[in-house]
Design an enzyme around this catalytic site. Structure first.
Site, PDB file in Angstrom:
ATOM      1  CD  GLU A  98     -52.444  -8.718  11.654  1.00 57.54           C
ATOM      2  OE1 GLU A  98     -53.039  -8.525  12.709  1.00 57.54           O
ATOM      3  OE2 GLU A  98     -51.460  -9.482  11.574  1.00 57.54           O
ATOM      4  CG  ASP A 115     -38.257 -11.711  12.594  1.00 54.50           C
ATOM      5  OD1 ASP A 115     -39.119 -11.715  13.502  1.00 54.50           O
ATOM      6  OD2 ASP A 115     -38.289 -10.904  11.646  1.00 54.50           O
ATOM      7  CG  ASP A 116     -37.703  -8.542  15.942  1.00 58.20           C
ATOM      8  OD1 ASP A 116     -36.817  -8.455  15.057  1.00 58.20           O
ATOM      9  OD2 ASP A 116     -38.732  -7.845  15.949  1.00 58.20           O
ATOM     10  CE  LYS A 176     -43.188 -17.124  18.169  1.00 59.94           C
ATOM     11  NZ  LYS A 176     -43.582 -15.925  18.905  1.00 59.94           N
ATOM     12  CB  THR A 177     -43.684 -16.523  13.878  1.00 60.41           C
ATOM     13  OG1 THR A 177     -44.749 -15.639  13.532  1.00 60.41           O
ATOM     14  CG2 THR A 177     -42.786 -16.705  12.667  1.00 60.41           C
ATOM     15  N   GLY A 194     -45.834 -13.889  20.056  1.00 60.90           N
ATOM     16  CA  GLY A 194     -47.191 -14.404  19.826  1.00 60.90           C
ATOM     17  C   GLY A 194     -47.252 -15.912  19.924  1.00 60.90           C
ATOM     18  NE  ARG A 235     -51.930 -15.183  18.563  1.00 56.50           N
ATOM     19  CZ  ARG A 235     -51.399 -14.109  19.123  1.00 56.50           C
ATOM     20  NH1 ARG A 235     -50.474 -13.433  18.464  1.00 56.50           N
ATOM     21  NH2 ARG A 235     -51.773 -13.711  20.310  1.00 56.50           N
ATOM     22  CE1 TYR A 271     -75.517 -10.864   3.438  1.00 58.91           C
ATOM     23  CE2 TYR A 271     -75.454 -13.172   4.079  1.00 58.91           C
ATOM     24  CZ  TYR A 271     -76.022 -11.918   4.168  1.00 58.91           C
ATOM     25  OH  TYR A 271     -77.080 -11.722   4.997  1.00 58.91           O
ATOM     26  N   GLY A 278     -50.955 -12.076  10.294  1.00 56.51           N
ATOM     27  CA  GLY A 278     -49.652 -12.062   9.651  1.00 56.51           C
ATOM     28  C   GLY A 278     -49.259 -10.601   9.621  1.00 56.51           C
ATOM     29  NE  ARG A 338     -46.542  -9.489  20.647  1.00 57.62           N
ATOM     30  CZ  ARG A 338     -46.211 -10.262  19.624  1.00 57.62           C
ATOM     31  NH1 ARG A 338     -44.953 -10.393  19.276  1.00 57.62           N
ATOM     32  NH2 ARG A 338     -47.137 -10.897  18.936  1.00 57.62           N
TER      33      ARG A 338
HETATM   34  P1  FBP Z   1     -45.035 -13.445  16.521  1.00 54.74           P
HETATM   35  O1  FBP Z   1     -44.327 -12.896  15.309  1.00 54.74           O
HETATM   36  O2  FBP Z   1     -44.481 -12.949  17.797  1.00 54.74           O
HETATM   37  O3  FBP Z   1     -45.098 -14.940  16.463  1.00 54.74           O
HETATM   38  O4  FBP Z   1     -46.556 -12.967  16.485  1.00 54.74           O
HETATM   39  C1  FBP Z   1     -47.299 -12.986  15.337  1.00 54.74           C
HETATM   40  C2  FBP Z   1     -48.693 -12.387  15.490  1.00 54.74           C
HETATM   41  O5  FBP Z   1     -49.637 -13.397  15.732  1.00 54.74           O
HETATM   42  C3  FBP Z   1     -49.042 -11.589  14.240  1.00 54.74           C
HETATM   43  O6  FBP Z   1     -49.618 -12.408  13.266  1.00 54.74           O
HETATM   44  C4  FBP Z   1     -49.980 -10.540  14.787  1.00 54.74           C
HETATM   45  O7  FBP Z   1     -49.953  -9.382  14.003  1.00 54.74           O
HETATM   46  C5  FBP Z   1     -49.431 -10.276  16.163  1.00 54.74           C
HETATM   47  O8  FBP Z   1     -48.758 -11.457  16.560  1.00 54.74           O
HETATM   48  C6  FBP Z   1     -50.475  -9.919  17.170  1.00 54.74           C
HETATM   49  O9  FBP Z   1     -49.850  -9.573  18.360  1.00 54.74           O
HETATM   50  P2  FBP Z   1     -50.523  -9.608  19.794  1.00 54.74           P
HETATM   51  O10 FBP Z   1     -50.574 -11.028  20.231  1.00 54.74           O
HETATM   52  O11 FBP Z   1     -49.583  -8.819  20.644  1.00 54.74           O
HETATM   53  O12 FBP Z   1     -51.888  -9.011  19.673  1.00 54.74           O
END
Ligand code: FBP
Length: 547
Positions: A307, A171-172, A198-199, A77, A423, A239, A247, A141
């Protein structure tokens, strides 16, 4: 390409570097390291890259370095600052030897395997300095984990004369970077691999990696929007806003945004799991806060929802696991059933416990749980509209309480999901500086022949000048975990610690925030101006450093 005024001004921003990276660099080796757990297994799996020392950079003599071409990959991501990692890397390798070339692999790790790449020249890099996004080369990915992928990668690395590869990922992806480093070392291919943390999710952190890049900017972007909603909410006073925050798994983003904006309620998935809360417990918790505020004449408020919440509710976790197994075998049969009979079919085929939970869910969510599976056959939890699920269930509970005379207020809900909006935001000064330093650090690690290391920059709540740059062996962060039925070496994911300072600070204040309107309006990220406005780190980092 037309550019905004901010983009033009921002292109000239020179990211701040730690003192040790400003001139010649001396690499100081620390003690040999151990993995965080399962030392024997990890050592066996990584004979060439296990136990290496921690590395710290200090100012030193300027050196001459042999020329080397370098490759870079953006994985997973998007996270604000990726372009600055690449520009720091570019400036670093050019400073070491102007003949060095940088190649970017297109659309993530797949670009390495499929031999899709471009040379990143000074002109291209200049277009992307201090900008958000990963569009310079794109991201993807594809998982780099099989030998034939490593060999395909080696073919193109050899062809381009690339001696070192930087993988910018979570991490992966960093686990895979380490496996690749080990593989190339074992084969004596002469190719080094370095990772960068990164993330936006903030769950790649440990003693040596204080935060992953992008978390700072993403949280500030969401907090700006939450603050704006809070002001709107406090203006019309009619509201309840249910705001889901990205996340995938950990609740760091929701927690940080709560610390920045002081909402009426913030749910933390890790706490929900630790307390074994049911969906009804969560709904009751929110409904009670709504009732208490209504009693004071306040029929409004904000609720932050991480999330990944659904998967942390123990009963939902069990239900999802059984649904995954069941639909893996019976998905064709399920698809052939008339839509209005599908719910009944699922209920009749689940264990009693899970069937009861499934039957209690609103129609829409129950349906989402049986559709939209990812390539591994798992429910895509991010597609589940938790914010709507919760507000609908809270609304029902309040209606029942009203009928019983327990509640007399008004309840009207609005829904939001903030994720993609943050992002690719232009990196904050913190992320711009941190990322540039991470990229530059990677260049120094490579020039000194290191492999299997992650670029590390620490002491991040101090001014950038005092940051400590160096390298951490990736194996040091690993343990063995079950993945797809097999034990695998992986980097430990950092979830929110319930005994950590950020959660404790939140827990100490949340009752007041729920009762009184304590909203804070952080406003937009500032790039120019006083340092206390422009260079502030996240509250998470500040609280973690106060220990
Ligand atoms: P990374 O862990 O690869 O940095 O991605 C995080 C993230 O933004 C999460 O917060 C979210 O659940 C997911 O990617 C969304 O994935 P996609 O971009 O494939 O819709």
């Amino acid at each position: 390409m037309t550019k905004s005024a901010l983009q033009i001004a921002r292109a000239a921003y020179q990211p701040k570097l730690p003192k040790a990276l400003k001139g010649g660099v001396k690499v100081v080796e620390g003690e040999p390291t151990q993995s965080v757990a399962d030392q024997e297994e990890i050592k066996k799996l990584f004979p060439n890259t296990y136990g290496m020392p921690l590395l710290k950079f200090e100012p030193g003599e300027a050196k001459e370095y042999a020329p080397m071409n370098v490759g870079v990959i953006l994985s997973g991501g998007q996270a604000p600052g990726g372009h600055n990692v690449i520009s720091g890397l570019f400036d670093g390798i050019k400073k070491m030897n102007p003949a060095n070339k940088l190649y970017g692999f297109i659309l993530g790790p797949g670009g390495l395997v499929d031999h899709k790449y471009m040379e990143l020249t000074a002109d291209i890099i200049d277009e992307y300095r201090n900008t958000g996004g990963f569009d310079i080369i794109g991201s993807g990915r594809t998982k780099l984990e099989k030998e034939d992928q490593f060999e395909k990668g080696y073919e193109i690395l050899k062809e381009l004369g690339i001696k070192a590869l930087v993988i910018i990922g979570g991490d992966d992806s960093n686990t895979n970077a380490c496996v690749l480093a080990e593989y190339y070392a074992a084969k004596n291919y002469g190719i080094q691999v370095i990772g960068c943390p990164k993330t936006i999710d903030g769950d790649l952190k440990n003693e040596m990696i204080e935060t992953s890049f992008g978390f700072d900017t993403a949280c500030k972007t969401y907090s700006e929007m939450i603050g704006n909603i809070e002001r709107d909410c406090n203006s019309s006073r009619k509201y309840w806003h249910f705001i889901k925050l990205m996340g995938r798994s950990a609740s760091h983003i929701a927690l940080e945004c709560a610390l920045q904006t002081q909402p009426s309620i913030c749910l933390v998935s890790e706490e929900v799991e630790a307390k074994g809360m049911s969906l009804d417990d969560i709904v009751t918790y929110i409904a009670n806060a709504v009732v208490a505020r209504a009693a004071e004449g306040n029929n409004f408020g904000t609720v932050l929802i991480p999330e990944g919440l659904i998967e942390f509710i123990p009963a939902m976790k069990k239900l999802i696991a059984e649904l995954n197994d069941f639909l893996a075998i019976h998905s064709d049969e399920y698809a052939a059933i008339e839509p209005n009979k599908q719910r009944e079919y699922i209920i009749n085929n689940l264990s009693k416990e899970n069937a009861d939970v499934y039957a209690s869910l609103p129609e829409g969510v129950a349906r989402q749980l049986t559709l939209d599976r990812d390539p591994h056959g798992n429910v895509q939890v991010s597609l589940i509209e938790t914010e709507k699920l919760l507000s609908e269930m809270v609304g029902k509970k309040l209606a029942a309480w009203k009928a019983e005379g327990k509640y007399t207020g008004k309840f009207s809900a609005q829904h939001h999901f903030f994720g993609y909006e943050g992002r690719c935001a232009a990196p904050s000064n913190f992320d711009a500086d941190y990322c540039y330093s991470l990229g530059y650090t990677a260049a120094v690690l490579m020039a000194n022949g290191k492999t299997g290391y992650m670029s590390s920059v620490r002491n991040l709540t101090a001014p950038a000048e005092e940051w400590i740059a160096g390298g951490v062996p990736i194996t040091m962060m690993m343990n063995m975990e079950r993945r797809h039925g097999e034990m695998k070496p992986v980097i430990q994911k950092a979830l929110v610690k319930l005994d950590g300072a950020p959660f404790k600070a939140f827990a100490a204040a949340r009752e007041t925030w729920a009762k009184e309107t304590s909203f804070v309006y952080p406003g937009p990220i500032q790039y120019f101006g006083p340092t206390e406005v422009c260079d502030q780190t996240t509250k998470t980092l500040q609280l973690e450093h106060q220990k």
